[in-house]
Design a protein around this motif. Structure first.
Motif, PDB file in Angstrom:
ATOM      1  N   ALA A 303      47.766  51.641  28.083  1.00  0.00           N
ATOM      2  CA  ALA A 303      48.635  52.666  28.669  1.00  0.00           C
ATOM      3  C   ALA A 303      49.121  52.224  30.051  1.00  0.00           C
ATOM      4  CB  ALA A 303      47.878  53.985  28.777  1.00  0.00           C
ATOM      5  N   HIS A 304      50.269  52.770  30.455  1.00  0.00           N
ATOM      6  CA  HIS A 304      50.748  52.538  31.825  1.00  0.00           C
ATOM      7  C   HIS A 304      51.507  53.758  32.317  1.00  0.00           C
ATOM      8  CE1 HIS A 304      54.791  51.802  30.245  1.00  0.00           C
ATOM      9  NE2 HIS A 304      54.308  50.860  29.446  1.00  0.00           N
ATOM     10  N   ARG A 305      51.780  53.783  33.602  1.00  0.00           N
ATOM     11  CA  ARG A 305      52.368  54.963  34.233  1.00  0.00           C
ATOM     12  C   ARG A 305      53.867  55.094  33.982  1.00  0.00           C
ATOM     13  NH1 ARG A 305      49.296  54.065  39.942  1.00  0.00           N
ATOM     14  NH2 ARG A 305      47.437  55.294  39.529  1.00  0.00           N
ATOM     15  N   ASP A 306      54.337  56.278  34.305  1.00  0.00           N
ATOM     16  CA  ASP A 306      55.754  56.597  34.195  1.00  0.00           C
ATOM     17  C   ASP A 306      56.588  55.621  35.020  1.00  0.00           C
ATOM     18  OD1 ASP A 306      58.171  57.882  33.898  1.00  0.00           O
ATOM     19  OD2 ASP A 306      57.773  59.343  35.481  1.00  0.00           O
ATOM     20  N   LEU A 307      57.556  55.007  34.359  1.00  0.00           N
ATOM     21  CA  LEU A 307      58.533  54.123  35.004  1.00  0.00           C
ATOM     22  C   LEU A 307      57.926  52.897  35.663  1.00  0.00           C
ATOM     23  CD1 LEU A 307      60.862  56.813  36.642  1.00  0.00           C
ATOM     24  CD2 LEU A 307      61.106  55.693  34.416  1.00  0.00           C
ATOM     25  N   ASP A 308      56.671  52.588  35.342  1.00  0.00           N
ATOM     26  CA  ASP A 308      56.043  51.396  35.922  1.00  0.00           C
ATOM     27  C   ASP A 308      55.249  50.681  34.839  1.00  0.00           C
ATOM     28  OD1 ASP A 308      54.868  49.419  37.371  1.00  0.00           O
ATOM     29  OD2 ASP A 308      53.875  50.728  38.816  1.00  0.00           O
ATOM     30  N   ALA A 309      55.889  49.730  34.201  1.00  0.00           N
ATOM     31  CA  ALA A 309      55.258  49.014  33.094  1.00  0.00           C
ATOM     32  C   ALA A 309      54.093  48.147  33.551  1.00  0.00           C
ATOM     33  CB  ALA A 309      56.292  48.142  32.381  1.00  0.00           C
ATOM     34  N   ASN A 310      53.991  47.932  34.855  1.00  0.00           N
ATOM     35  CA  ASN A 310      52.955  47.051  35.384  1.00  0.00           C
ATOM     36  C   ASN A 310      51.828  47.818  36.056  1.00  0.00           C
ATOM     37  OD1 ASN A 310      54.417  44.636  34.674  1.00  0.00           O
ATOM     38  ND2 ASN A 310      55.842  45.203  36.296  1.00  0.00           N
ATOM     39  N   SER A 311      51.544  49.011  35.546  1.00  0.00           N
ATOM     40  CA  SER A 311      50.510  49.847  36.148  1.00  0.00           C
ATOM     41  C   SER A 311      49.328  50.087  35.214  1.00  0.00           C
ATOM     42  CB  SER A 311      51.112  51.192  36.567  1.00  0.00           C
ATOM     43  OG  SER A 311      51.659  51.862  35.428  1.00  0.00           O
ATOM     44  N   GLY A 312      49.226  49.296  34.145  1.00  0.00           N
ATOM     45  CA  GLY A 312      48.069  49.417  33.272  1.00  0.00           C
ATOM     46  C   GLY A 312      46.800  49.124  34.048  1.00  0.00           C
ATOM     47  N   SER A 313      45.720  49.799  33.702  1.00  0.00           N
ATOM     48  CA  SER A 313      44.462  49.580  34.404  1.00  0.00           C
ATOM     49  C   SER A 313      43.295  49.608  33.410  1.00  0.00           C
ATOM     50  CB  SER A 313      44.261  50.606  35.511  1.00  0.00           C
ATOM     51  OG  SER A 313      43.070  50.351  36.221  1.00  0.00           O
ATOM     52  N   SER A 314      42.787  50.790  33.132  1.00  0.00           N
ATOM     53  CA  SER A 314      41.629  50.899  32.238  1.00  0.00           C
ATOM     54  C   SER A 314      41.902  51.747  31.006  1.00  0.00           C
ATOM     55  CB  SER A 314      40.437  51.498  32.997  1.00  0.00           C
ATOM     56  OG  SER A 314      40.758  52.809  33.461  1.00  0.00           O
ATOM     57  N   GLN A 315      42.978  52.523  31.035  1.00  0.00           N
ATOM     58  CA  GLN A 315      43.224  53.444  29.935  1.00  0.00           C
ATOM     59  C   GLN A 315      43.886  52.729  28.767  1.00  0.00           C
ATOM     60  OE1 GLN A 315      44.371  57.447  30.697  1.00  0.00           O
ATOM     61  NE2 GLN A 315      44.133  57.225  32.908  1.00  0.00           N
ATOM     62  N   PHE A 316      43.280  52.875  27.600  1.00  0.00           N
ATOM     63  CA  PHE A 316      43.781  52.237  26.389  1.00  0.00           C
ATOM     64  C   PHE A 316      43.881  53.282  25.296  1.00  0.00           C
ATOM     65  CE2 PHE A 316      39.258  52.346  25.736  1.00  0.00           C
ATOM     66  CZ  PHE A 316      39.086  52.468  24.358  1.00  0.00           C
TER      67      PHE A 316
END
Length: 376
Positions: A303-316
């Motif tokens: 998963a990643h944040r709204d409008l930021d494809a490079n914000s994945g962290s721990s949520q899958f």
């Protein structure tokens, strides 16, 4: 009337799925809507025709190997499943068996040549086993024993998978230096996850998503997911976890106090290396097919944040596709989110899991040696 109702249901659900596809996190993150060297070093190949939904087959086709002969055998054996599902196509089944048998007989040396030299003795044993299994399948096809045909077909595909894994040598590409501080998985790893509903087994693929898979495996080894709840469940769509307790919605490195993010990482068939940092739409590759597509029930995505494809962290999330509603090869996730592996065991458990269920523990049971910690 039945057909009309089905189409009305499909139209309604597609309308619902569109906004859902733009949000894949416990924090209700949304996705944005938003060339490299094309001389392929090796082919991660998929056969033409219907989209493949078998996770083990997807993993086999995603291996960075270029042996045409072993791929032909695999495609022949895979096609037998389609013929068996169609029923009363024993002539087609026998034709596929003969094709696989003749390919193995005439191209055995070519196949063995593709095995890493240090593994050729084991490769020889796998070829002998495949030869015997194909002969068994030939006899079963003559007897038109559908049940045994399914069983032997799976055995052959499993053995082919073991053989193909011996063909992978050095890691096939260089990961950009700018991501050297992130964990990287230079191979594949198997993760077993115990949940409140039972056990899941998944294979994460570092050959095609080394940073995304490396991040996940690193967090598993840290025990990050132990005791974390599944926080989002959409029937026939996604099941999501990875939001830790506290104000942060991702992983904070306890040693540095820094919030870790990873780039969007998607490898397509026309490119040697993964594409980093952009959705396929953003760079005009929306027609390209990812090597790891969201086409199997239990596909693992980041998963990643709204409008930021490079914000994945721990949520899958696990992709819970239903062919009628989110067709394999025709969905809203490919090219927008990074797939990094597949569920290979525990389908019945995944079907039972929902919001509020818990990951009791997760551990790497194979492939941990391929994880490289990020450089400081």
């Amino acid at each position: 009337m039945t057909v009309l109702k089905r189409w009305l249901k499909l139209a309604l659900l597609v309308t619902l799925l569109l906004p859902l596809s733009l949000g894949l996190s416990a924090a209700w993150w949304d996705s944005d809507d938003g060339g490299g060297d094309r001389q392929n070093y090796r082919q991660s190949r998929m056969p033409q025709g219907d989209a493949i939904t078998d996770p083990k087959a997807l993993l086999q086709y995603a291996l960075p190997i270029d042996n045409e002969s072993v791929r032909i055998i695999q495609e022949r054996i895979e096609d037998i499943g389609r013929q068996l599902r169609a029923r009363k196509r024993w002539s087609a089944v026998s034709r596929d068996v003969r094709g696989a048998k003749s390919t193995l007989a005439y191209r055995r040396d070519d196949i063995l040549e593709a095995v890493v030299p240090s593994q050729r003795e084991a490769g020889q044993e796998y070829l002998d086993r495949i030869d015997a299994q194909i002969r068994d399948l030939e006899a079963v096809a003559e007897a038109e024993d559908r049940e045994q045909a399914w069983i032997i077909r799976r055995k052959i595909l499993n053995t082919l998978g073991e053989l193909q894994s011996l063909m992978v040598g050095e890691f096939p590409f260089e990961i950009p230096e700018e991501y050297a501080d992130l964990p990287q998985l230079k191979g594949r790893a198997t993760v077993e996850m115990t949940t409140s509903q039972g056990d899941l087994t998944m294979v994460v693929d570092g050959y095609n998503a080394p940073i995304t898979a490396g991040n996940f495996v690193d967090l598993v080894q840290r025990g990050f997911y132990d005791g974390i709840d599944f926080v989002r469940a959409e029937a026939n769509y996604v099941l999501q976890a990875g939001d830790p307790p506290g104000p942060e919605d991702g992983f904070v490195d306890p040693e540095t106090g820094e919030y870790r993010t990873i780039p969007l990482e998607i490898r397509v068939r026309s490119e040697n290396d993964p594409i980093y940092g952009f959705t396929l739409e953003e760079i005009g590759l929306y027609r390209e097919q990812p090597v790891l597509p969201f086409s199997a029930f239990g596909t693992l995505g980041m998963a990643h944040r709204d409008l930021d494809a490079n914000s994945g962290s721990s949520q899958f999330f696990f992709f819970l596709f239903q062919p009628e509603l989110t067709p394999a090869g025709l969905n809203l996730l490919d090219g927008r989110y990074a797939a990094f592996g597949y569920l290979v065991d525990g389908l019945d458990v995944l079907e039972k899991l929902g919001r509020g269920d818990r990951i009791e523990s997760a551990r790497v049971v194979d492939g941990a040696q391929y994880l490289q910690k990020g450089q400081s």
